[in-house]
Design an enzyme around this catalytic site. Structure first.
Site, short mmCIF file in Angstrom:
data_model
loop_
_atom_site.label_atom_id
_atom_site.label_comp_id
_atom_site.label_asym_id
_atom_site.label_seq_id
_atom_site.Cartn_x
_atom_site.Cartn_y
_atom_site.Cartn_z
N ASN A 13 0.91 -1.35 0.06
CA ASN A 13 -0.07 0.15 -0.05
C ASN A 13 0.81 1.15 0.10
O ASN A 13 1.33 1.62 1.21
CB ASN A 13 -1.05 -0.04 1.27
CG ASN A 13 -1.75 1.54 1.38
OD1 ASN A 13 -1.73 2.11 0.46
ND2 ASN A 13 -2.36 1.44 2.64
N TRP A 14 0.83 1.87 -1.15
CA TRP A 14 2.12 2.87 -1.23
C TRP A 14 1.53 4.31 -0.58
O TRP A 14 2.05 5.24 -0.41
CB TRP A 14 2.33 3.28 -2.51
CG TRP A 14 3.33 2.28 -3.29
CD1 TRP A 14 3.97 1.34 -2.45
CD2 TRP A 14 3.69 2.30 -4.66
NE1 TRP A 14 5.01 0.49 -3.45
CE2 TRP A 14 4.87 1.23 -4.60
CE3 TRP A 14 3.40 2.86 -5.76
CZ2 TRP A 14 5.56 0.99 -5.99
CZ3 TRP A 14 4.25 2.57 -6.88
CH2 TRP A 14 5.17 1.54 -7.15
N LYS A 15 0.20 4.13 -0.30
CA LYS A 15 -0.49 5.47 0.20
C LYS A 15 -0.05 6.87 -0.55
O LYS A 15 -0.03 6.45 -1.82
CB LYS A 15 0.21 5.45 1.89
CG LYS A 15 0.06 4.34 2.45
CD LYS A 15 0.01 4.51 3.90
CE LYS A 15 0.02 3.32 4.63
NZ LYS A 15 -0.06 3.31 5.93
N HIS A 99 -9.50 1.67 4.49
CA HIS A 99 -8.27 1.68 5.30
C HIS A 99 -8.35 2.65 6.41
O HIS A 99 -9.20 3.43 6.32
CB HIS A 99 -7.11 2.31 4.33
CG HIS A 99 -5.83 2.12 5.14
ND1 HIS A 99 -5.25 3.37 6.04
CD2 HIS A 99 -4.76 1.43 5.05
CE1 HIS A 99 -4.20 2.63 6.33
NE2 HIS A 99 -3.67 1.54 5.71
N GLU A 101 -7.07 4.94 7.64
CA GLU A 101 -6.69 6.40 7.16
C GLU A 101 -7.75 7.04 6.63
O GLU A 101 -8.25 8.19 6.57
CB GLU A 101 -5.32 6.48 6.47
CG GLU A 101 -4.16 6.21 7.51
CD GLU A 101 -2.98 5.72 6.73
OE1 GLU A 101 -2.77 5.80 5.26
OE2 GLU A 101 -1.96 5.06 7.21
N GLU A 171 -5.85 -4.68 10.35
CA GLU A 171 -4.63 -3.88 10.51
C GLU A 171 -5.13 -3.09 11.79
O GLU A 171 -5.76 -2.03 11.92
CB GLU A 171 -4.75 -2.80 9.22
CG GLU A 171 -4.21 -3.33 8.15
CD GLU A 171 -3.84 -2.50 7.24
OE1 GLU A 171 -2.66 -2.67 6.90
OE2 GLU A 171 -4.28 -1.53 7.05
N GLY A 177 2.42 2.13 10.78
CA GLY A 177 3.29 3.08 10.75
C GLY A 177 4.08 3.48 11.82
O GLY A 177 4.62 4.50 11.93
N SER A 217 3.13 -2.37 10.24
CA SER A 217 4.51 -2.53 10.46
C SER A 217 5.03 -4.00 10.15
O SER A 217 5.89 -4.33 10.96
CB SER A 217 4.79 -2.12 11.95
OG SER A 217 4.69 -0.91 12.20
N GLY A 238 2.68 -1.25 4.29
CA GLY A 238 2.92 0.35 3.85
C GLY A 238 4.29 0.78 3.69
O GLY A 238 4.82 0.27 2.63
N GLY A 239 4.95 1.01 4.76
CA GLY A 239 6.19 1.49 4.52
C GLY A 239 7.40 0.55 3.86
O GLY A 239 8.07 1.27 2.94
P1 PGA Z 1 2.71 -0.07 7.73
O1 PGA Z 1 1.17 0.39 6.74
O2 PGA Z 1 3.39 -1.08 7.18
O3 PGA Z 1 3.47 1.54 7.19
O4 PGA Z 1 2.41 0.15 9.19
C1 PGA Z 1 0.37 -0.62 6.78
C2 PGA Z 1 -0.82 -0.21 6.18
O5 PGA Z 1 -1.27 1.03 6.43
O6 PGA Z 1 -1.56 -0.71 5.47
#
Ligand code: PGA
Length: 257
Positions: A13-15, A99, A101, A171, A177, A217, A238-239
């Site tokens: 997930n590149w956000k 998600h 966010e 999640e 994050g 994470s 994500g990251g």
């Molecule tokens: P993260 O993000 O791996 O940076 O914790 C995961 C996500 O939000 O899908």
């Protein structure tokens, strides 16, 4: 993972990271390390503007492409929105829905998540539906009730045939994050509870076949342990999905025989 019954899916997930011009070097770097994942499907969910480049270059690296969001409406006067069939027209296969966010910053609720799930399914997209609790909710001991409600609402009026297209991503918000990962046992416990909810709604066969990812994470160091759990069928990352070496290492962790 349980490859006998269900697909393992490693999805990035590149956000709001990575420009269209960043896609080609990323794809080439991952392909140089993992020419083709044998035992898992790999996906990158990218910002809308990156999708054409992603469809060109990531597919050459055998990585499927997803969007990070979509409109709940099929078409019309919704300035700035993108409809499901526009994504399908491009060749996009997956879409992240709900998600944390989106829920936190853009007011999405379980009800809008359900509408988006239907919009995606009707157009032929495969939803990756995100659920998860906050730290306060975990400390109050309501994680399973909350996640159950999120799953049941997201899947309201989804038929047994349609549900086969759905991926669920557990999640925990406190792990996203933050560098704090749920322990493999904690993550598996909630993924197993989600599978139990699916069993109650759709029966044992569907529950056994649905892919349930963990996200929060996940990285090249903890992926193997998380993916070794019986009810964790992949990751939403994500990251670590922004760095080719890290993303490739997670694919390798899922790709072991
Ligand atoms: P993260 O993000 O791996 O940076 O914790 C995961 C996500 O939000 O899908």
């Amino acid at each position: 993972m349980n490859r006998k019954y269900r697909k393992t899916i490693i999805a990035g997930n590149w956000k709001m990271n990575m420009k269209p011009s960043d896609v080609k070097p990323f794809a080439e770097a991952v392909k140089a390390i993992v020419p083709r994942a044998k035992w898992c499907e790999t996906v990158i969910c990218a910002p809308y503007v990156d999708l054409p480049a992603a469809l060109k270059y990531l597919r050459e690296a055998h990585i499927s492409v997803g969007a990070e969001n979509l409109s709940e409406h099929p078409k019309g006067a919704y300035t700035g929105e993108v409809a499901a069939d526009m994504l399908v027209d491009l060749g996009v296969k997956y879409v992240i829905i709900g998600h944390s966010e989106r829920r936190q910053y853009f007011g999405e609720t379980d009800i809008t998540v359900n509408k988006k799930v239907h919009a995606a399914l009707e157009a032929g997209l495969q939803p990756i539906v995100c659920v998860g609790e906050s730290l306060e909710q975990r400390e109050l001991g309501v994680t399973e009730e909350l996640v159950t409600l999120q799953v049941k609402t997201a899947l309201a009026d989804v038929s047994p045939k349609q549900v086969r297209k759905i991926v669920i991503a557990y999640e925990p918000i406190w792990a996203i994050g933050t560098g704090k990962t749920a322990t493999a046992e904690q993550a598996n416990e909630v993924c197993r509870a989600i599978r139990t909810v699916i069993r109650g709604l759709y029966g044992a066969r569907v529950a056994r076949a649905i892919t349930i990812q963990y996200g929060g994470s996940m990285n090249e160091k903890n992926a193997y342990e998380l993916l070794s759990q019986p009810d964790i069928d992949g990751g939403l990352i994500g990251g670590a999905s922004l760095v080719p070496e890290k993303f490739a290492a997670i694919i390798e962790a899922a790709n072991q025989e």
